[in-house]
Design an enzyme around this catalytic site. Structure first.
Site, PDB file in Angstrom:
ATOM      1  N   HIS A 158      41.406  -3.752  13.089  1.00 41.49           N
ATOM      2  CA  HIS A 158      42.270  -2.607  13.161  1.00 41.49           C
ATOM      3  C   HIS A 158      43.186  -3.238  14.390  1.00 41.49           C
ATOM      4  CE1 HIS A 158      39.611  -0.094  11.100  1.00 41.49           C
ATOM      5  NE2 HIS A 158      38.677  -0.521  11.457  1.00 41.49           N
ATOM      6  N   GLU A 192      59.015 -15.334  11.901  1.00 46.74           N
ATOM      7  CA  GLU A 192      59.580 -14.316  11.570  1.00 46.74           C
ATOM      8  C   GLU A 192      60.387 -14.351   9.965  1.00 46.74           C
ATOM      9  OE1 GLU A 192      61.323 -11.971  14.809  1.00 46.74           O
ATOM     10  OE2 GLU A 192      61.660 -14.028  15.452  1.00 46.74           O
TER      11      GLU A 192
END
Ligand code: ARG
Length: 463
Positions: free
Chosen positions: A161, A295
């Site tokens: 998480h 990216e």
């Protein structure tokens, strides 16, 4: 014989040429010229086979062979003038061959059709790309192995998480990606083996009455065998779809790793430093060093999934055998292939150049109560507590540390005993991150010895 303006390759029954809009929607030469080398290889194999089976004469075959080499060198030299009126690469090459060698050129198309021709050319093109993907993946895996080897025992936080979970090793994290890209490599190899059947000689859809030898052309082009059903051979684009789905899964892996690199290179994490060679600056903020390559890799997955979805949609619902819809296969595959190869190369470059910041990794590994599970396991192992009770006791100790603003190893023995009276000094041995990772010796676990064993296994597999 025919109207001068009708198509010179198929215009016999046409009184007039196509409308400009028709020509624009119909032509694929703008992009399928990328398959010129494959088209000429296919034609050379076909012509040699036609001569060997006596369908054309040896001298015609020889004229065709030489002429095709001339056309190929014209294309490679950039001297070739592609014509939209000639629609596609197949007819552009054949028309030029006619100009170069005259009458024998007209015999090349005996016993074949553009339907098996395009399927053959495209398969050869995709096969080359699978080979390129294999090399790209191998290079990336080697770069990851080098990172894993250098930092097999460096501790870092492991996350679930994106919250600190348990300490892991840098080598273990790098090796997770080796497994992922290793599965991509195996998918690439599977796809290549499955696709390697030759469509050539399936002709338009039904085969041909000429005594062709499809085994001969298959072998000449490096295929394992001819495709066994001519209808399927001309209408199958599974190979392109497998290429795109393999690329999609790999791009997803690349994107996940790219996302981690974006996070890890931030000022908040500082887990890695990307090299100047794979970073960019900002035109306004002088301090910035941006992970643009990561990216862009993260984004490439979008167009690759898009290509996969687009071709799935093109192919669904098409009746057998060939339909012109299938001409829409190439641009998707070309774009996905270009971007997949680029993303693999950029990722390899980034991984080779990046520096893992051992101290930042270690500092982060010890924070966030990352050894709470080790503490609970100690309570089970040494004090004989049921795991659920140990979980509860540990939870109370975490809450205590949190309220004091410290980490678990900073609590005193008295603090610990106020929660469970039987805790002894011995507990502090398991609260350190190095002990934590060293203890995870289960197969595939994060202990450096396990990580090294996996590195060795991979090196042996690759050599
Ligand atoms: N340019 C076409 C394609 O890419 C070649 C096959 C054309 N076949 C035909 N029957 N019109 O699919």
């Amino acid at each position: 014989m025919t109207d001068k303006t009708s198509n010179q390759m198929w215009g016999g029954r046409f009184a007039a040429g196509p409308d400009a809009i028709m020509e624009a929607i119909n032509a694929s030469i703008g992009y399928d010229q990328r398959m010129a080398a494959q088209d000429i290889a296919g034609s050379r194999a076909h012509a040699a086979m036609l001569a060997a089976t006596g369908v054309i004469t040896d001298s015609d075959a020889e004229a065709i062979r030489k002429g095709l080499l001339t056309v190929l060198s014209e294309i490679e030299g950039g001297a070739f003038e592609f014509s939209t009126a000639l629609e596609d690469i197949h007819m552009n090459v054949e028309a030029r061959l006619k100009e170069v060698i005259g009458e024998p050129a007209g015999r090349l198309h005996t016993g074949r059709s553009r339907n098996d021709q395009v399927a053959t050319d495209f398969k050869l093109w995709v096969r080359d790309q699978l080979d390129a993907a294999e090399s790209g993946l191998l290079a990336l895996i080697r770069a990851l192995l080098a990172q894993a080897e250098a930092g097999a025992e460096w501790v870092m936080p492991g996350f679930t998480h994106l919250q600190t979970a348990q300490p892991v090793t840098w080598g273990h994290h790098m090796m997770a990606y080796v497994e992922m890209f290793g599965r991509d490599l195996s998918r690439v190899r599977d796809a290549r083996a499955r696709m390697n059947e030759s469509p050539l000689g399936a002709a338009a859809l039904a085969g041909t009455s000429f005594p062709i030898d499809r085994h001969m052309t298959a072998e000449a082009l490096g295929f394992d065998r001819p495709a066994a059903n001519s209808l399927d051979a001309v209408s199958d684009r599974d190979f392109a779809l497998e290429f795109l789905s393999t690329a999609s899964i790999c791009a997803m892996h690349l994107s996940r790793f790219a996302e981690e690199l974006v996070i890890w290179s931030s000022a908040q994490f500082r887990f890695v430093t990307l090299s100047d060679r794979f970073s960019t600056g900002s035109s306004i903020m002088p301090q910035k060093k941006n992970p643009d390559a990561a990216e862009l890799i993260r984004a490439k997955v979008g167009r690759i999934y898009g290509a996969n979805t687009a071709l799935m949609m093109v192919m669904k619902g098409l009746p057998l055998a060939y339909s012109k819809d299938m001409q829409e296969d190439k641009e998707q595959v070309f774009d996905a292939a270009d971007n997949w190869m680029l993303a693999l190369a950029a990722m390899e470059g980034m991984v080779k150049d990046m520096t893992a910041n051992r101290d930042s990794l270690a500092a982060a590994a010890g924070s966030g109560f990352s050894t709470a599970t080790d503490l609970a396991d100690w309570l089970v192992r040494v004090l004989g507590l049921p795991f659920r009770d140990a979980h509860h006791v540990t939870g109370s100790l975490v809450a205590m540390a949190e309220s004091k603003g410290c980490d678990l190893p900073d609590l005193t023995l008295a603090d610990m005993q106020s929660v469970h009276g039987d805790i002894t000094d011995d507990v502090f041995g398991v609260l350190g991150v190095d002990n934590s990772v060293n203890s995870r010796m289960s197969y595939g676990g994060t202990a450096p010895a396990q990580v090294r064993a996996q590195i060795e296994r991979w090196k042996a597999t690759l050599s």
